[in-house]
Scaffold this active site. Structure first.
Site: not given
Length: 160
Positions: A129, A18
């Site tokens: 994630s 990210h």
């Protein structure tokens, strides 16, 4: 340099992948709005407030990055922000089909809505994630997968 873009996601938690996309977008746009989705249907490991705190800490040195949260359609958030460009990360071919469907759906909701896809660099291409959460759930070491600035916040939640 283009005006502004939105980089949406759950960021549960923010990963080095990210952050890589955020940094690269911040070099292409005058402003990057990282939009953290509430996403209760995904049953996030971390509260919205905790995810927001992690993203703020991880991006604190990026002066043209702003953080917001949302619990509505991404298109509606983008309209409210008066931003018609979103950034989406693509790690693998498997991401592409899903992201393509989302991009078409968003475009149907707002014709001026544009999606730009960025791939993280190769060393971050496998990080998600969900992988980080799985490693956390088994008390594994995620220090090479997430921004070093958020390690203490993960420890607070017994994630490391």
């Amino acid at each position: 340099m283009m005006a502004s873009c939105v980089y949406p996601g759950t960021f549960d938690p923010i990963t080095n992948g990210h952050l890589d996309v955020i940094i690269r977008a911040s070099k292409m746009f005058e402003e990057v709005v990282v939009a953290i989705a509430k996403s209760e249907s995904k049953k996030p490991m971390f509260s919205l407030e905790h995810r927001e705190k992690m993203v703020k800490i991880a991006t604190k040195d990026l002066k043209n990055v702003k953080i917001t949260t949302f619990d509505n359609l991404l298109v509606d958030l983008a309209k409210n922000l008066q931003i018609n460009i979103i950034i989406r990360g693509l790690r693998a071919v498997s991401d592409f089909e899903y992201e393509l469907q989302l991009g078409y759906a968003n475009h149907m909701l707002w014709e001026d809505f544009e999606t730009i896809y960025l791939m993280p660099n190769l060393k971050n291409s496998f990080i998600s994630s969900s992988i980080v959460r799985s490693i956390c759930a088994h008390n594994g070491d995620v220090s090479k997968l997430v921004p070093k600035e958020i390690i203490s916040l993960l420890k607070e939640r017994d994630c490391i």
